[in-house]
Design an enzyme around this catalytic site. Structure first.
Site, short mmCIF file in Angstrom:
data_model
loop_
_atom_site.label_atom_id
_atom_site.label_comp_id
_atom_site.label_asym_id
_atom_site.label_seq_id
_atom_site.Cartn_x
_atom_site.Cartn_y
_atom_site.Cartn_z
N GLU A 319 0.84 -1.22 0.00
CA GLU A 319 0.00 0.00 0.00
C GLU A 319 0.87 1.26 0.00
OE1 GLU A 319 -2.77 -0.84 -0.91
OE2 GLU A 319 -2.77 -2.90 -0.18
N TYR A 408 -1.48 -8.12 -11.08
CA TYR A 408 -0.56 -8.07 -9.95
C TYR A 408 0.75 -8.79 -10.25
CZ TYR A 408 -4.22 -6.33 -6.79
OH TYR A 408 -5.17 -5.57 -6.18
N1 BES Z 1 -5.84 -1.33 -4.63
C1 BES Z 1 -5.87 -2.67 -4.18
C2 BES Z 1 -7.24 -3.13 -3.79
C3 BES Z 1 -8.29 -3.00 -4.87
C4 BES Z 1 -8.01 -3.29 -6.19
C5 BES Z 1 -9.56 -2.60 -4.55
C6 BES Z 1 -9.01 -3.15 -7.16
C7 BES Z 1 -10.54 -2.48 -5.51
C8 BES Z 1 -10.27 -2.74 -6.82
C9 BES Z 1 -4.90 -2.87 -3.02
O1 BES Z 1 -3.73 -2.15 -3.13
C10 BES Z 1 -4.47 -4.30 -3.01
O2 BES Z 1 -3.93 -4.73 -3.99
N2 BES Z 1 -4.66 -5.01 -1.92
C11 BES Z 1 -4.17 -6.37 -1.77
C12 BES Z 1 -2.81 -6.33 -1.15
C13 BES Z 1 -1.88 -7.43 -1.53
C14 BES Z 1 -1.68 -7.61 -3.00
C15 BES Z 1 -0.52 -7.22 -0.87
C16 BES Z 1 -5.16 -7.11 -0.89
O3 BES Z 1 -6.19 -6.57 -0.55
O4 BES Z 1 -4.93 -8.24 -0.54
ZN ZN Z 2 -2.55 -2.85 -4.78
#
Ligand code: BES
Ligand code: ZN
Length: 630
Positions: A319, A408
């Site tokens: 984050e 990702y």
């Molecule tokens: N920005 C994302 C969460 C998100 C993505 C919300 C698309 C809505 C739409 C956040 O940064 C994220 O990727 N969170 C991951 C973290 C992990 C990859 C380390 C999570 O929630 O697990």
């Molecule tokens: Zn993210």
């Protein structure tokens, strides 16, 4: 054919790519606006844009309603109507003017299930201020109103918002596109026992009036506007960082995130100055559908990352990394989502390597790779096999569908492979320049590709299969191979078990769960065959107490394995877990495996559990799981 298409897009991009650094002033002109179309907004942003948004909101927990007005300051324009996105909002009236307001007409289009409605406000050409009076409804999907029972303290309710990708329009009427960047300010009124915090400059203490004022002076896309209201205390963790949490969790948070100041320095050392002044975290309730959400200045976090042993701190590195990739340089459309997440996973791993060393970083990347290969298989067998491309085509689909390991992990492996080819030094120089050149801009994949060619590959005379990585399906052969000795050991033990050997005699003799790190257990579970006997599952559970006492990350994979192997003795624990936790990535897979089972008892169990759990889930997880159990 495809080449010509990409090429012409590129030319258009170069000619028209916007440089919001120069368009920082209010009342700016849109003469140089991009030609890219964001398919997920109904707003007429090519004609008129909000430059600053001021919110005046009253947060009413009794009615679970936000009452307020959104005051939009608009760009220079020559148009007789402005269109805003709304979804699940009740519009009370619209006016124009700053000090003196005059009522003006509005119309609301039929609601589209995905995008919501277009709110069209009639204006005189040149109008500078448009005010929208509104209230939220129970269909405001961004909002999670939690009763006191679902908080740690169990005395006060809690509210938080989740905007990404296109849910901000369900709590604020606005032009909900990542292509437009705005500054915002807010006056928020909450019950006096609670405190409000936003993705802006924040108070650290409650005030008796329950009135809070916020300013976000940097331009951000609408999905990053965020609010949380609860009975929170602030714990400082360093000069410019700290954590908001319920007081019951304050110590656990302070321990778990103790390395935060180090992470910030490491990130700045890698990719340049942190430009948002303050970096805080707010710990939300378990229903929060993500591990973390990068709301600027204030990451929203799920308590499942409080593992007790700092084994989930990579979520915070992630984050934090978004403060550069995502928040400073933003995907122009949701088809470019990998620009946000792929860069961030790459960057996250670099931060982890700086602080904890290469072995830890490699362990994390290996787990990601395991996830990626499983996801590619799933996507290839699904309805949209073309979704294994980095650049997506999500027309008429929910942008949420782009939230896969492709963006990702394939994204991160693309950058790792590139780094491996050009060398780390050149890669870092390039990335530093990329963040500088596009700071506070929203850009498309094509702008990045052009940068990559002209600023990195051509000057160094290096050939790289960019097109294959970005525009073609699957994982290119030349991807970098990462492996970890630590995890190899666990693979070997699991393979012994698969071959019918007794692993309790030697390998696990006298061992305790905490003798191994979380990622070792994940690897062990993932290597075990679904044919492993119930007897082995029982023995593992008895010795290591996975069902009852492990952390939320281990439990997620353990319960998936339990569902796969039909080990049902601990279904009560599994159900407790699924009711308590709303983080989608931890629970979706368990429901999916139960529903994929050939035995109807598993389907019944999944459906019954969902019925018990669904009111405690945020809309994001509820709607996903509903699809799974349907
Ligand atoms: N920005 C994302 C969460 C998100 C993505 C919300 C698309 C809505 C739409 C956040 O940064 C994220 O990727 N969170 C991951 C973290 C992990 C990859 C380390 C999570 O929630 O697990
Ligand atoms: Zn993210």
């Amino acid at each position: 054919m495809k080449y010509t298409y990409i090429f012409s897009i590129l030319i258009i991009q170069i000619l028209f790519s916007c440089s919001p650094n120069q368009e920082n002033e209010n009342n700016e002109s849109l003469a140089h606006v991009e030609t890219t179309k964001d398919q997920h907004t109904r707003a007429n942003i090519e004609e008129i844009r909000t430059t600053h948004l001021h919110l005046e909101l009253d947060i009413n927990f009794e009615n679970k309603t936000i009452y307020g007005v959104a005051r939009h300051q608009m760009s220079e324009n020559n148009i007789d109507h402005a269109i805003f996105d709304i979804k699940g909002l009740e519009i009370i009236k619209t006016t124009v003017g700053e000090k003196e307001e005059t009522a003006t007409d509005f119309t609301i289009s039929k609601e589209d299930e995905l995008l919501g409605s277009a709110l069209t406000v009639k204006i005189e050409p040149g109008t500078q201020f448009i005010n929208i009076y509104y209230q939220t409804t129970e269909n405001s999907e961004a909002l999670d109103w939690l009763p006191a029972e679902l908080t740690e303290g169990k005395v006060h309710p809690y509210l938080y918002t989740q905007g990404q990708a296109i849910l901000t329009r369900s709590w604020i009427p606005l032009q909900d596109s990542p292509m437009n960047r705005i500054t915002y300010s807010a006056d928020i009124t909450v019950p006096s026992e609670l405190i409000a915090v936003m993705s802006a400059d924040n108070p650290t203490e409650k005030n008796a009036e329950g009135e809070y004022h916020f300013m976000m002076k940097q331009k951000i896309p609408s999905y990053l506007i965020a609010l949380a209201v609860g009975d929170l205390v602030y714990t400082s963790l360093g000069e410019n960082c700290g954590i908001y949490s319920e007081k019951e969790l304050a110590d656990a948070c302070a321990y778990e995130f103790g390395d935060l100041p180090k992470m910030i320095s490491a990130a700045e050392g890698l990719y340049g100055e942190y430009l948002w002044d303050q970096y805080d975290i707010v710990m939300l309730p378990y229903s929060f559908p993500f591990g973390g959400m990068e709301n600027p200045r204030l990451t929203f976090a799920n308590p499942t990352i409080l593992a007790g042993d700092r084994s989930s701190t990579s979520v915070i590195a992630h984050e934090l990394a978004h403060s550069w990739s995502g928040n400073l340089v933003t995907n122009a459309t949701w088809d470019d989502f990998w620009l946000n997440e792929g860069f961030t996973v790459y960057f996250e791993n670099r931060i982890m390597e700086e602080i904890y060393g290469k072995e830890t970083a490699d362990v994390l990347a290996t787990i990601e790779y395991q996830d990626l290969t499983a996801s590619i298989k799933d996507i290839e067998n699904g309805d949209f096999p073309e979704d294994t491309r980095l650049k997506l085509e999500l027309n008429e689909r929910n942008p949420d569908e782009g939230m896969t390991d492709i963006a990702y992990v394939k994204g991160a492996f693309f950058l790792r492979t590139l780094e491996n080819t050009v060398g780390r030094k050149k890669m870092d120089v390039f990335l530093n320049q990329y963040f500088l050149d596009h700071a506070f801009q929203s850009i498309t994949t094509e702008v990045f590709v052009e940068d990559l060619k002209t600023k990195l590959l051509e000057p160094t005379n290096i050939d790289f299969n960019i097109d294959e990585w970005i525009y073609q399906a699957g994982l290119p052969e030349n991807h970098i191979k990462i492996d970890s000795k630590k995890l190899a050991k666990m693979i070997a033990i699991a393979e012994k078990a698969n071959a019918g050997k007794d692993i309790f005699l030697n390998d696990f003799k006298g061992a305790k769960r905490n003798d191994f790190i979380t990622q070792e257990w994940l690897t062990f579970f993932r290597t075990l065959s679904p044919e492993v006997s119930i007897k082995t599952m029982e023995k593992l559970d008895k010795q290591f107490l996975f069902s009852s006492e492990s952390n939320a990350i281990i439990k997620s994979d353990w319960f998936k394995l339990s569902a796969q192997t039909h080990y049902r003795a601990q279904n009560v624990e599994m159900q407790k877990y699924l009711i308590k936790i709303g983080r989608r990535w931890l629970i979706e897979g368990i429901y999916q495996i139960l529903m994929d089972s050939k035995e109807t008892v598993d389907h019944d169990f999944a459906r019954e559990t969902f019925e018990l759990a669904k009111d405690g889930y945020h809309f994001v997880s509820r709607s996903t799981i509903e699809e799974v159990v349907k």
